[in-house]
Write a protein that holds these residues in place. Structure first.
Motif, mmCIF file in Angstrom:
data_model
loop_
_atom_site.group_PDB
_atom_site.id
_atom_site.type_symbol
_atom_site.label_atom_id
_atom_site.label_comp_id
_atom_site.label_asym_id
_atom_site.label_seq_id
_atom_site.Cartn_x
_atom_site.Cartn_y
_atom_site.Cartn_z
ATOM 1 N N UNK A 29 156.763 118.298 -16.090
ATOM 2 C CA UNK A 29 157.175 119.131 -17.212
ATOM 3 C C UNK A 29 156.823 120.587 -16.920
ATOM 4 N N UNK B 284 157.199 124.543 -18.772
ATOM 5 C CA UNK B 284 157.412 125.223 -20.042
ATOM 6 C C UNK B 284 157.531 126.736 -19.819
ATOM 7 N N UNK C 214 161.436 123.905 -22.613
ATOM 8 C CA UNK C 214 160.754 123.214 -21.539
ATOM 9 C C UNK C 214 161.708 122.247 -20.851
ATOM 10 N N UNK D 40 161.662 118.523 -19.056
ATOM 11 C CA UNK D 40 160.982 117.268 -18.726
ATOM 12 C C UNK D 40 161.813 116.672 -17.602
ATOM 13 N N UNK E 167 152.771 120.443 -17.143
ATOM 14 C CA UNK E 167 151.933 119.316 -17.566
ATOM 15 C C UNK E 167 152.496 118.036 -16.963
ATOM 16 N N UNK F 182 152.728 114.475 -18.543
ATOM 17 C CA UNK F 182 152.481 113.542 -19.652
ATOM 18 C C UNK F 182 152.198 112.120 -19.218
ATOM 19 N N UNK F 183 152.747 111.715 -18.096
ATOM 20 C CA UNK F 183 152.566 110.329 -17.658
ATOM 21 C C UNK F 183 151.124 110.061 -17.255
ATOM 22 N N UNK G 227 147.278 115.530 -22.086
ATOM 23 C CA UNK G 227 148.296 116.525 -22.385
ATOM 24 C C UNK G 227 147.902 117.948 -22.053
ATOM 25 N N UNK H 231 147.937 121.466 -20.534
ATOM 26 C CA UNK H 231 148.940 122.304 -19.886
ATOM 27 C C UNK H 231 148.231 123.320 -18.998
ATOM 28 N N UNK I 152 149.590 113.252 -29.650
ATOM 29 C CA UNK I 152 149.519 112.515 -28.398
ATOM 30 C C UNK I 152 150.536 111.398 -28.392
ATOM 31 N N UNK J 37 153.396 109.419 -22.289
ATOM 32 C CA UNK J 37 154.593 109.628 -21.498
ATOM 33 C C UNK J 37 155.554 110.658 -22.041
ATOM 34 N N UNK J 38 155.247 111.251 -23.188
ATOM 35 C CA UNK J 38 156.154 112.232 -23.787
ATOM 36 C C UNK J 38 155.532 113.617 -23.737
ATOM 37 N N UNK J 39 156.396 114.602 -23.880
ATOM 38 C CA UNK J 39 155.922 115.980 -23.891
ATOM 39 C C UNK J 39 155.073 116.245 -25.122
ATOM 40 N N UNK J 40 153.964 116.920 -24.940
ATOM 41 C CA UNK J 40 153.116 117.284 -26.068
ATOM 42 C C UNK J 40 153.152 118.799 -26.237
#
Lengths: 114, 113
Positions: free
Chosen positions: A31, A33, A48, A50, A94, A96-97, A101, A103, B93, B96-99
């Protein structure tokens, strides 16, 4: 060291002259941004990516666009800069996986519009 | 996302402990409290994140009461180099997704000799 790099650090453009800001990362984050931060204000998310999926914020002006040709690079294009677009532009990444979270921000590009 | 409220500015002296409180009355179950630090002409930097009770790392401590409607960032023995803007954020939170980070006004901490 793995990092987020922004070039140039300072950019001067003329009113209405297109400008491109670049961001690269060695973190292999999926990701990326772009934020705009005006003087004495908080950073504001513009959009952003993804992976290859582009996500625009609802209030981001059409004048701002972005490209992400590969995982490592992301560009911010301002088609016709106005005086009000003078700001610091911050790139962040970032992953996310990873379940976390955080950045990671680059140093920013300060844009001046004459 | 829950809106955050924190003092606009704080003053301190070197060697003191600084506590910056943030309120987030509408925090949701899946939300975490996260703090970032930003020096002039630099991008923000992650400091600490927590969900409840207390979290401590090499930089700061984060205290979150049971109702989670507020949190306090504690910086032990500040130095001049801790002069910066500190942002409190509520981050949803989702695995697996954008935060997204929605920055509020932040607190400008000025540390004096």
């Amino acid at each position: 060291d793995a990092m987020v790099i922004q070039n140039p650090r300072y950019q001067v453009t003329q009113f209405g002259k297109p400008v491109t800001l670049s961001c690269s990362q060695t973190l292999n984050h999926n990701v990326m941004y772009w934020y705009q931060q005006k003087s004495s204000q908080a950073p504001k998310l513009l959009f952003h990516y993804y992976d290859k999926d582009f996500n625009n914020e609802a209030d981001t002006p059409d004048n701002f666009q972005s490209r992400r040709p590969n995982t490592s690079f992301c560009f911010l294009d301002i088609r016709s800069p106005g005086l009000g677009d003078a700001a610091m532009y911050l790139c962040a990444t970032s992953r996310p996986t990873s379940g976390f979270n955080e950045q990671f921000f680059g140093p920013g590009t300060r844009l001046t519009v004459l | 996302l829950a809106k955050t409220t924190q003092p606009i500015s704080m003053d301190s002296y070197e060697g003191q402990e600084v506590n910056i409180t943030c309120s987030h009355n509408n925090i949701a179950t899946n939300d975490y409290i996260t703090w970032y630090q930003q020096f002039p002409s630099q991008g923000p930097r992650f400091i600490i994140q927590g969900y409840k009770t207390k979290v401590t790392n090499e930089v700061a401590s984060l205290f979150i009461p049971a109702d989670r409607k507020s949190s306090t960032l504690s910086l032990p023995r500040v130095s001049l180099s801790d002069t910066a803007v500190y942002y409190c954020l509520v981050v949803r939170q989702r695995s697996g997704a954008t935060n997204k980070l929605i920055f509020g006004t932040g607190t400008l901490l000025a540390v004096q000799p």
